[in-house]
Design an enzyme around this catalytic site. Sequence first.
Site, PDB file in Angstrom:
ATOM      1  N   HIS A   1       0.840  -1.190   0.000  1.00  0.00           N
ATOM      2  CA  HIS A   1       0.000   0.000   0.000  1.00  0.00           C
ATOM      3  C   HIS A   1       0.882   1.249   0.000  1.00  0.00           C
ATOM      4  O   HIS A   1       2.094   1.159   0.200  1.00  0.00           O
ATOM      5  CB  HIS A   1      -0.945   0.018   1.217  1.00  0.00           C
TER       6      HIS A   1
HETATM    7  C1  T46 Z   1       2.853   0.563   6.744  1.00  0.00           C
HETATM    8  C2  T46 Z   1       3.652  -0.684   6.916  1.00  0.00           C
HETATM    9  C3  T46 Z   1       5.122  -0.414   6.904  1.00  0.00           C
HETATM   10  C4  T46 Z   1      -4.004  -0.867  13.778  1.00  0.00           C
HETATM   11  O1  T46 Z   1      -5.070  -1.141  14.350  1.00  0.00           O
HETATM   12  N1  T46 Z   1      -3.247   0.207  14.180  1.00  0.00           N
HETATM   13  C5  T46 Z   1      -2.070   0.519  13.591  1.00  0.00           C
HETATM   14  O2  T46 Z   1      -1.401   1.500  14.002  1.00  0.00           O
HETATM   15  C6  T46 Z   1      -1.604  -0.292  12.497  1.00  0.00           C
HETATM   16  C7  T46 Z   1      -0.302   0.020  11.793  1.00  0.00           C
HETATM   17  C8  T46 Z   1      -2.371  -1.361  12.111  1.00  0.00           C
HETATM   18  N2  T46 Z   1      -3.547  -1.655  12.749  1.00  0.00           N
HETATM   19  C9  T46 Z   1      -4.332  -2.831  12.332  1.00  0.00           C
HETATM   20  C10 T46 Z   1      -4.932  -2.724  10.934  1.00  0.00           C
HETATM   21  C11 T46 Z   1      -4.939  -4.169  10.467  1.00  0.00           C
HETATM   22  O3  T46 Z   1      -6.119  -4.809  10.876  1.00  0.00           O
HETATM   23  O4  T46 Z   1      -3.442  -3.971  12.291  1.00  0.00           O
HETATM   24  C12 T46 Z   1      -3.758  -4.817  11.210  1.00  0.00           C
HETATM   25  C13 T46 Z   1      -2.545  -5.029  10.324  1.00  0.00           C
HETATM   26  O5  T46 Z   1      -2.222  -3.781   9.646  1.00  0.00           O
HETATM   27  P1  T46 Z   1      -1.728  -3.741   8.134  1.00  0.00           P
HETATM   28  O6  T46 Z   1      -2.370  -4.830   7.367  1.00  0.00           O
HETATM   29  O7  T46 Z   1      -1.896  -2.344   7.603  1.00  0.00           O
HETATM   30  O8  T46 Z   1      -0.165  -4.077   8.317  1.00  0.00           O
HETATM   31  P2  T46 Z   1       1.013  -3.972   7.257  1.00  0.00           P
HETATM   32  O9  T46 Z   1       2.178  -4.680   7.846  1.00  0.00           O
HETATM   33  O10 T46 Z   1       0.574  -4.412   5.908  1.00  0.00           O
HETATM   34  O11 T46 Z   1       1.369  -2.412   7.146  1.00  0.00           O
HETATM   35  C14 T46 Z   1       1.911  -1.693   8.247  1.00  0.00           C
HETATM   36  C15 T46 Z   1       1.227  -0.339   8.434  1.00  0.00           C
HETATM   37  O12 T46 Z   1      -0.181  -0.543   8.535  1.00  0.00           O
HETATM   38  C16 T46 Z   1       1.485   0.607   7.291  1.00  0.00           C
HETATM   39  O13 T46 Z   1       1.118   1.915   7.662  1.00  0.00           O
HETATM   40  O14 T46 Z   1       3.255   1.454   6.015  1.00  0.00           O
HETATM   41  O15 T46 Z   1       3.302  -1.470   8.048  1.00  0.00           O
END
Ligand code: T46
Length: 139
Positions: free
Chosen positions: A49
């Site tokens: 993303h």
């Molecule tokens: C990014 C990369 C480097 C939350 O509830 N609070 C938070 O602060 C974050 C970061 C995530 N979440 C929840 C949202 C999803 O249900 O945790 C779950 C996993 O998040 P996500 O699928 O977005 O994780 P990544 O590893 O794909 O991405 C993350 C960050 O979200 C993003 O901002 O740039 O790490």
Amino acid sequence: MSNVKLLKFPVHGDDRGSLIPLDKTNLPLKMKRVFYMYNAQPDVRRGMHAHKSCNQLLICVTGSCRVLLDDGQKKETVLLDSPDKGLYVPYYLWREMFDFSDGAVLMAVADTMYDENDYIRDYQDFLNYYQDMRVKDDE
Ligand code: T46
């Protein structure tokens, strides 16, 4: 890639081990949030993303992983394999994290609170959203 920075933090080490402080003197952003990823399987890809406003500093505090950065024209992969390396990723870059080593912990320092509306999770939407920025870059 423009505005991406690979930072090297000074390590305070002695015979007890090592310590790296992060504060306003060496952080490239105003910290509002910290999160960390762990237990990632070696064949998994995270991220996939871009953001609309959230800048981040990524530090692999244990183990290693690779981060692919994509501005819609160029792609670059950075290896994060040391806790004294910090990768500053501006909001408008598509990012993918992969190749996590066993036990890797990837920490992110962010300058916004979590907001799902800040995410662009579709690659074509990302290309469209930042199209104007790329046109300006080319001029
Ligand atoms: C990014 C990369 C480097 C939350 O509830 N609070 C938070 O602060 C974050 C970061 C995530 N979440 C929840 C949202 C999803 O249900 O945790 C779950 C996993 O998040 P996500 O699928 O977005 O994780 P990544 O590893 O794909 O991405 C993350 C960050 O979200 C993003 O901002 O740039 O790490």
